[in-house]
Structure formats: C-alpha cells, structure tokens
Design an enzyme around this catalytic site. Structure first.
Site, PDB file in Angstrom:
ATOM      1  N   ASP A  81      35.392  26.082  46.635  1.00 22.64           N
ATOM      2  CA  ASP A  81      35.064  24.654  47.569  1.00 22.64           C
ATOM      3  C   ASP A  81      33.960  24.291  47.865  1.00 22.64           C
ATOM      4  O   ASP A  81      33.511  23.345  48.084  1.00 22.64           O
ATOM      5  CB  ASP A  81      36.602  24.714  47.825  1.00 22.64           C
ATOM      6  CG  ASP A  81      37.667  24.177  46.637  1.00 22.64           C
ATOM      7  OD1 ASP A  81      37.106  24.197  45.892  1.00 22.64           O
ATOM      8  OD2 ASP A  81      38.745  24.754  47.113  1.00 22.64           O
TER       9      ASP A  81
ATOM     10  N   HIS B 139      42.550  20.191  41.607  1.00 21.67           N
ATOM     11  CA  HIS B 139      41.217  20.392  40.938  1.00 21.67           C
ATOM     12  C   HIS B 139      40.574  20.372  39.496  1.00 21.67           C
ATOM     13  O   HIS B 139      41.581  20.797  38.856  1.00 21.67           O
ATOM     14  CB  HIS B 139      40.630  21.431  41.222  1.00 21.67           C
ATOM     15  CG  HIS B 139      40.578  22.355  42.765  1.00 21.67           C
ATOM     16  ND1 HIS B 139      40.271  22.225  43.910  1.00 21.67           N
ATOM     17  CD2 HIS B 139      39.617  21.076  43.832  1.00 21.67           C
ATOM     18  CE1 HIS B 139      40.310  22.336  45.139  1.00 21.67           C
ATOM     19  NE2 HIS B 139      39.327  21.106  45.106  1.00 21.67           N
TER      20      HIS B 139
ATOM     21  N   CYS C 151      39.911  30.201  43.352  1.00 21.94           N
ATOM     22  CA  CYS C 151      39.436  29.628  44.219  1.00 21.94           C
ATOM     23  C   CYS C 151      38.920  30.453  46.232  1.00 21.94           C
ATOM     24  O   CYS C 151      38.537  30.247  46.762  1.00 21.94           O
ATOM     25  CB  CYS C 151      40.365  28.910  45.498  1.00 21.94           C
ATOM     26  SG  CYS C 151      41.327  27.888  43.865  1.00 21.94           S
TER      27      CYS C 151
END
Ligand code: GLY
Length: 253
Positions: free
Chosen positions: A66, A161, A248
C-alpha cells in the site's frame, strides 16, 4: 519479469491492525511462520528479496504494497488513506531510493493505497475506495502520464481495495470475484471467476510464471491451474484476519 521484492517482517503490534474481517486476532508467531513461507515461495520464483525489519509503530506495516506503486520508469510513493498507516511510506521511500532514480509522491489532500492500483502493461487501473480518493487518482494520473503510462479509475462498492477482488495474471487473463465480474472496464479480459465462497482467493499474484495464491481455496486453485498456470499456494490465514492477502505483503518490481 520481476527481479526484486520488498517485504517487511510482521510487527508484534499487528494484533492491533485495521480489519473488518471478523476472523479474530492474528497469532503473531504463526504470522511470522507464514511470512517466512511466503518469502520462500517468492524466492523460488527467482526474485531477490529485500527484507525490512518489523516496524512496531505501524501495526499494518507488513502490508508494504500500500505504500508505493512501482513501474519500470518510476516509483510512486503513496499517501496511505488510513490515518494509522500514514508514515509507513516515509520508511519505504528510504529503501526505494536504492533502486529508483525517479521517485514521485502522492500528496495531501490526495490519498492512495497501492492495493488500489493494478498495472496491466502500460495501463493502471485504480480503485476509488475508502483509502484512495479522487485527488489521489488525479495526482496519480498526472504522474504516470509524464512517464507515458495511462490510467483509469473506477469506484469500488464492496471491496477494501481494487486488488482485494481482481488480479491480473498475463496477456488477457484476470482472476475476478464479486463486484468486478461484470465490470465494463474488464469486459475484454478472459476471466477466471472466483466463487463468492472463495472470494478471498482472488487476491493472488503472478511472479515470473508462477501464480502465488492463498492456500485452502481448491476451486479457484483448480480453475487457475486449468487455465495453464503453475500455482503455489501459501497459508496466509493470519494476514487474512487483517484484510490482507498475498499481494499486500510485497512490492514486486
Ligand atoms: N489491515 C490492512 C489495512 O487495512 O490496510
């Protein structure tokens, strides 16, 4: 082809990480073991791993994806949308400077999480989410345009997301679930559809010819294998408890 991966060890403070998953508190020891196995899977795909120390100040800092968007011509350091994650990007920038000459930034009032960005060739799909706002997308668009990339955005209705529910493999192949199955933006792709019961498995990554996906999702694994891919399944149950998945946990470039 990816040569490098940046990852960060889980922090003990991960038990206080952001989540909407309702799956209980992550087990730190188990998370560390799963993280090591994830790194082994990546190494087997031929990438060089840069492993950063745990950063206890940031419970979600294991989710390095991120904090930046990495492309061939530049790195874009994000401004993470969750207040508790702001500052993670400062640490990542220090590492990216070792690899990139051109580093750009998403700045306040823009916010953008790397998990909302999916690169397909020279095009970036960006999700407008609780973490990524219109101004973040505007700045992102302006940056990538300078380097000859294109960008389009789409609002998210259900997912945290964009890459919570869609993964690009190669050529025209997408792994998709939920709200992304019927999206106009993806109409020209060949879709491997992940059933609702296995929706978590749509967060997977293609690393140098191998698809790394979460373990425990047999229908999806079989569908990806039947599409001609080599699959490596890794247990990431403790990261799932924090809404995180295999994408992620790393920055790949
Ligand atoms: N727990 C991961 C995130 O919400 O950013």
């Amino acid at each position: 082809m990816f040569r490098n991966v940046i990852v960060r060890k889980p922090a003990k403070s991960m038990v206080h990480g952001l989540t909407s998953a309702n799956l209980g508190e992550p087990d730190y020891k188990k998370a560390c073991e799963q993280h090591s196995a994830y790194l082994t899977a990546l190494e087997q795909c031929g990438v060089k791993i840069t492993l950063l120390e745990a950063d206890e100040r940031f419970p979600d800092s294991v989710f390095v994806e991120d904090t930046a968007v990495l492309a061939e011509k530049c790195a874009i350091v994000t401004n993470p949308g969750a207040p508790s994650r702001q500052g993670e990007e400062i640490e990542i920038k220090k590492i990216l400077q070792l690899f990139y000459k051109k580093i750009e930034h998403i700045k306040v009032p823009g916010s953008l999480d790397g998990g909302d960005v999916m690169k397909v060739g020279t095009h970036f799909y960006v999700g407008l989410s609780e973490r990524t706002n219109e101004e973040g997308v505007r700045q992102f668009n302006e940056i990538v345009d300078k380097y000859g990339y294109s960008c389009s955005s789409m609002p998210l209705n259900e997912m945290l997301h964009l890459k919570t529910g869609v993964a690009f493999l190669k050529e025209k192949d997408l792994v998709v679930t939920g709200e992304f199955i019927e999206r106009e933006e993806f109409k020209d792709f060949t879709k491997i559809i992940v059933p609702e019961s296995e929706s978590y498995a749509s967060n997977c990554i293609m690393v140098n010819g191998t698809v790394i996906m979460p373990a425990g999702f047999p229908q999806t694994q079989l569908a990806i294998e039947n599409a001609g891919y080599i699959v490596k399944a890794v247990d990431v149950s403790e990261f799932r408890k924090l809404d995180g998945g295999v994408s992620c946990l790393s920055l790949r470039f």
